[in-house]
Design a protein around this motif. Structure first.
Motif, mmCIF file in Angstrom:
data_model
loop_
_atom_site.group_PDB
_atom_site.id
_atom_site.type_symbol
_atom_site.label_atom_id
_atom_site.label_comp_id
_atom_site.label_asym_id
_atom_site.label_seq_id
_atom_site.Cartn_x
_atom_site.Cartn_y
_atom_site.Cartn_z
ATOM 1 N N MET A 166 -41.949 -4.666 -30.481
ATOM 2 C CA MET A 166 -40.858 -4.776 -31.437
ATOM 3 C C MET A 166 -41.429 -4.756 -32.855
ATOM 4 N N ASN A 167 -41.045 -3.757 -33.613
ATOM 5 C CA ASN A 167 -41.497 -3.611 -34.999
ATOM 6 C C ASN A 167 -40.312 -3.711 -35.948
ATOM 7 N N SER A 168 -40.601 -3.919 -37.211
ATOM 8 C CA SER A 168 -39.561 -3.998 -38.248
ATOM 9 C C SER A 168 -38.448 -4.951 -37.826
ATOM 10 N N LEU A 169 -38.840 -6.104 -37.383
ATOM 11 C CA LEU A 169 -37.861 -7.068 -36.874
ATOM 12 C C LEU A 169 -36.915 -7.544 -37.964
ATOM 13 N N LYS A 170 -35.683 -7.780 -37.560
ATOM 14 C CA LYS A 170 -34.623 -8.234 -38.461
ATOM 15 C C LYS A 170 -34.072 -9.565 -37.961
ATOM 16 N N PRO A 171 -33.458 -10.331 -38.851
ATOM 17 C CA PRO A 171 -32.850 -11.593 -38.393
ATOM 18 C C PRO A 171 -31.858 -11.373 -37.252
ATOM 19 N N GLY A 172 -31.198 -10.235 -37.239
ATOM 20 C CA GLY A 172 -30.246 -9.927 -36.168
ATOM 21 C C GLY A 172 -30.888 -9.719 -34.821
ATOM 22 N N ASP A 173 -32.209 -9.619 -34.769
ATOM 23 C CA ASP A 173 -32.912 -9.494 -33.497
ATOM 24 C C ASP A 173 -33.171 -10.855 -32.857
ATOM 25 N N THR A 174 -32.846 -11.916 -33.565
ATOM 26 C CA THR A 174 -33.042 -13.257 -33.035
ATOM 27 C C THR A 174 -32.211 -13.463 -31.784
ATOM 28 N N ALA A 175 -32.861 -13.833 -30.696
ATOM 29 C CA ALA A 175 -32.175 -14.002 -29.415
ATOM 30 C C ALA A 175 -33.169 -14.464 -28.370
ATOM 31 N N MET A 176 -32.620 -14.858 -27.227
ATOM 32 C CA MET A 176 -33.448 -15.053 -26.043
ATOM 33 C C MET A 176 -33.552 -13.689 -25.364
ATOM 34 N N TYR A 177 -34.764 -13.281 -25.079
ATOM 35 C CA TYR A 177 -35.009 -11.980 -24.456
ATOM 36 C C TYR A 177 -35.339 -12.174 -22.983
ATOM 37 N N PHE A 178 -34.623 -11.418 -22.155
ATOM 38 C CA PHE A 178 -34.775 -11.510 -20.711
ATOM 39 C C PHE A 178 -35.277 -10.189 -20.150
ATOM 40 N N CYS A 179 -36.125 -10.304 -19.149
ATOM 41 C CA CYS A 179 -36.617 -9.153 -18.409
ATOM 42 C C CYS A 179 -35.838 -9.071 -17.101
ATOM 43 N N ALA A 180 -35.594 -7.840 -16.641
ATOM 44 C CA ALA A 180 -34.878 -7.652 -15.388
ATOM 45 C C ALA A 180 -35.434 -6.442 -14.653
ATOM 46 N N ILE A 181 -35.236 -6.444 -13.321
ATOM 47 C CA ILE A 181 -35.732 -5.346 -12.494
ATOM 48 C C ILE A 181 -34.735 -5.043 -11.387
ATOM 49 N N THR A 182 -34.576 -3.766 -11.072
ATOM 50 C CA THR A 182 -33.692 -3.390 -9.978
ATOM 51 C C THR A 182 -34.416 -3.580 -8.648
ATOM 52 N N SER A 183 -33.663 -3.639 -7.575
ATOM 53 C CA SER A 183 -34.275 -3.843 -6.261
ATOM 54 C C SER A 183 -34.512 -2.521 -5.535
ATOM 55 N N TRP A 184 -34.178 -1.409 -6.197
ATOM 56 C CA TRP A 184 -34.394 -0.091 -5.596
ATOM 57 C C TRP A 184 -34.779 0.879 -6.717
ATOM 58 N N ALA A 185 -35.200 2.056 -6.306
ATOM 59 C CA ALA A 185 -35.576 3.065 -7.286
ATOM 60 C C ALA A 185 -34.373 3.438 -8.141
ATOM 61 N N ALA A 186 -34.580 3.462 -9.434
ATOM 62 C CA ALA A 186 -33.462 3.747 -10.332
ATOM 63 C C ALA A 186 -33.984 4.356 -11.626
ATOM 64 N N ARG A 187 -33.131 5.094 -12.283
ATOM 65 C CA ARG A 187 -33.481 5.632 -13.594
ATOM 66 C C ARG A 187 -33.257 4.554 -14.636
ATOM 67 N N ALA A 188 -33.728 4.798 -15.834
ATOM 68 C CA ALA A 188 -33.543 3.841 -16.922
ATOM 69 C C ALA A 188 -32.054 3.651 -17.196
ATOM 70 N N THR A 189 -31.635 2.407 -17.257
ATOM 71 C CA THR A 189 -30.232 2.089 -17.507
ATOM 72 C C THR A 189 -30.122 0.707 -18.118
ATOM 73 N N LEU A 190 -29.083 0.504 -18.906
ATOM 74 C CA LEU A 190 -28.834 -0.812 -19.499
ATOM 75 C C LEU A 190 -27.581 -1.450 -18.908
ATOM 76 N N ALA A 191 -27.219 -1.016 -17.710
ATOM 77 C CA ALA A 191 -26.089 -1.631 -17.013
ATOM 78 C C ALA A 191 -26.581 -2.872 -16.300
#
Length: 121
Positions: A80-105
């Motif tokens: 993460m570069n050029s961070l802004k105050p609006g980037d303040t948050a708790m960041y979570f990592c997630a993983i699918t249980s099967w092969a999948a393309r990149a998605t933000l669902a």
């Protein structure tokens, strides 16, 4: 499957951070991994995803954040570069249980980490 995030910190606006997420357990090598974030009083939002050799970013972080993955270590990173105050948050990592393309669902992600706090101030 367990996910453990690290790298969150307090940083000044314009600064940089690198988040890491280490996955362990029965992981599909073709699974997609992603970063989501949630600020107090706001809905969870997708930040970046990587899967099937592709990446996908939220408009709010395009050009500033970069997601990458080390399959040998089952680890995903978020630079993460050029961070802004609006980037303040708790960041979570997630993983699918099967092969999948990149998605933000978020509904497609079965396993989630506990999060790491990023504060830009």
């Amino acid at each position: 499957v367990q996910l453990v995030e690290s790298g969150g910190d307090l940083v000044q606006p314009g600064g940089s951070l690198r988040l890491s997420c280490s996955a362990s357990g029965a992981i599909d090598s073709g699974s997609a991994m992603a970063w989501f974030r949630q600020a107090p009083g706001k809905k969870r939002e997708g930040v970046a995803s990587i899967g099937n050799g592709l990446t996908f970013y939220a408009d709010s972080v395009k050009g500033r954040f970069t997601i990458s993955r080390d399959n040998s270590e089952n680890t995903v990173y978020l630079q993460m570069n050029s961070l802004k105050p609006g980037d303040t948050a708790m960041y979570f990592c997630a993983i699918t249980s099967w092969a999948a393309r990149a998605t933000l669902a978020p509904r497609l992600y079965k396993y989630w980490g506990r999060g790491t706090q990023v504060t830009v101030s």
